[in-house]
Write an enzyme that holds these catalytic residues in place. Structure first.
Site, short mmCIF file in Angstrom:
data_model
loop_
_atom_site.label_atom_id
_atom_site.label_comp_id
_atom_site.label_asym_id
_atom_site.label_seq_id
_atom_site.Cartn_x
_atom_site.Cartn_y
_atom_site.Cartn_z
N HIS A 148 0.84 -1.20 0.00
CA HIS A 148 0.00 0.00 0.00
C HIS A 148 0.88 1.25 0.00
CE1 HIS A 148 0.74 -0.58 4.39
NE2 HIS A 148 0.83 0.74 4.38
N HIS A 196 -6.09 -1.66 4.07
CA HIS A 196 -5.94 -0.46 3.25
C HIS A 196 -5.06 -0.74 2.04
CE1 HIS A 196 -2.46 -0.54 5.81
NE2 HIS A 196 -2.04 0.66 5.59
N HIS A 210 4.73 7.42 2.63
CA HIS A 210 5.48 6.18 2.54
C HIS A 210 4.79 5.19 1.61
CE1 HIS A 210 2.57 4.71 5.64
NE2 HIS A 210 2.79 3.53 5.06
N HIS A 242 0.71 -1.12 15.10
CA HIS A 242 -0.30 -0.09 14.89
C HIS A 242 -1.56 -0.42 15.69
CE1 HIS A 242 1.79 1.90 11.68
NE2 HIS A 242 1.70 0.89 10.83
N TYR A 251 9.01 1.70 10.14
CA TYR A 251 9.15 2.75 9.14
C TYR A 251 10.63 3.10 9.03
CZ TYR A 251 4.10 3.58 9.36
OH TYR A 251 2.74 3.44 9.30
N GLU A 261 8.03 1.28 4.50
CA GLU A 261 7.51 0.55 5.66
C GLU A 261 7.56 -0.93 5.35
OE1 GLU A 261 3.43 0.13 8.41
OE2 GLU A 261 3.31 0.85 6.35
#
Length: 304
Positions: A148, A196, A210, A242, A251, A261
């Site tokens: 992503h 996502h 990112h 997260h 990251y 990431e």
């Protein structure tokens, strides 16, 4: 018929050989094509010709490519984007190496995305007939695939609206100021079952925050951290978890300053009827860095 997934990321780098070393030897990608000033790479578990284009001459995002199912999708999304007020254009086969005809859209936040249906199929490193679970000759982190991207926007709510109304994405999680005044500060949107496929947070227009590589699990994240230390990679945050998406993460920056990431643990599956999870501004640090509950200043200020 829909947008299926992120197909490729195209970025600029200041030094192509430094970038080659980072993405090939540290992250474990394979260089599949090179020409003066440009490299095309893929991860071992990707079947398209490439997923990353590195172009020498600066830093930051050139464009993101999303794969759609058929030509009807391209026509429909182009028309919707025009009705939304976005700038659109056609992309001819060959403008992007091994990629067929497509549609270019300029987001309300000024990033360029391209929709396409065809790209050369080359297969994964383990094949599609009685495959092994991983290749023996994997290098470095051996990232599975590019998963992503997260972009900046002065008005994240408008970008969220664009992806929902134009491209049929649904919102998995959203950061807001507070429930009584829910200004959108960030949005994590999916076109499939992943938490996502694109995300947007409050930040400068036209910029990249990112792009992320998928790893198998938490142990792979820790191993990736070890390799980053061995290779003197600049780490921004992590290893940690997260709250948003529940994924585990590190990251870090490539030699040009583009943020990468590594991400593992899908956390949950999403569908068009998935109930959007909301995070308030006062809990956003916990949403992004669940364990430490504290954001580094670089995370919210460094975009390329």
């Amino acid at each position: 018929m829909s947008v299926m997934r992120l197909g490729y990321v195209h970025i600029r780098v200041t030094d192509l050989e430094e970038a080659r070393n980072h993405y090939s030897n540290t992250l474990g990608m394979k260089v599949v094509h090179e020409e003066p000033g440009k490299l095309h790479l893929k991860c071992w578990d990707e079947y398209d010709h490439h997923s990353l284009v590195l172009e020498e001459g600066g830093v930051g995002l050139v464009k993101l490519g999303y794969k759609c199912q058929d030509e009807e999708d391209l026509v429909r999304y182009e028309k919707r984007a025009q009705q939304f007020g976005a700038t659109t254009g056609r992309v001819s086969a060959g403008e992007n190496l091994t990629v067929g005809d497509g549609v270019a859209l300029t987001l309300p936040s000024e990033q360029r995305i391209e929709l396409f249906t065809d790209i050369e199929y080359v297969g994964t490193d383990t094949g599609a007939l009685n495959p092994d679970p991983w290749p023996r000759d994997g290098r470095g982190i051996a990232a599975h695939w590019i998963d992503h991207a997260l972009i900046g926007a002065d008005n994240p709510g408008l970008v969220e609206k664009f992806f929902m109304e134009v491209l049929d994405f649904h919102v998995a999680e959203r950061a807001i100021t507070n429930p009584s005044h829910p200004e959108v500060l960030g949005s994590w949107m999916a076109c499939g079952e992943s938490p996502h496929d694109i995300a947007v947070i409050k930040g400068p227009d036209a910029k990249l925050h990112h792009f992320a590589f998928h790893l198998e699990d938490w142990n792979a994240i820790l191993r990736a951290g070890d390799i980053m230390s061995m290779d003197d990679v600049s780490v921004d945050i992590g290893p940690t978890r997260h709250g948003i998406t529940r994924g585990t993460t590190i990251y870090f920056f490539d030699p040009s300053g583009n943020r990468n990431e590594v991400f593992a643990g899908l956390g949950y599956r999403t569908f068009p009827d998935f109930p959007t999870v909301q995070w308030t501004e006062d809990q956003l640090a916990k949403g992004i860095v669940y364990i430490a509950r504290e954001l580094k200043e670089t995370f919210t200020t460094v975009f390329t």
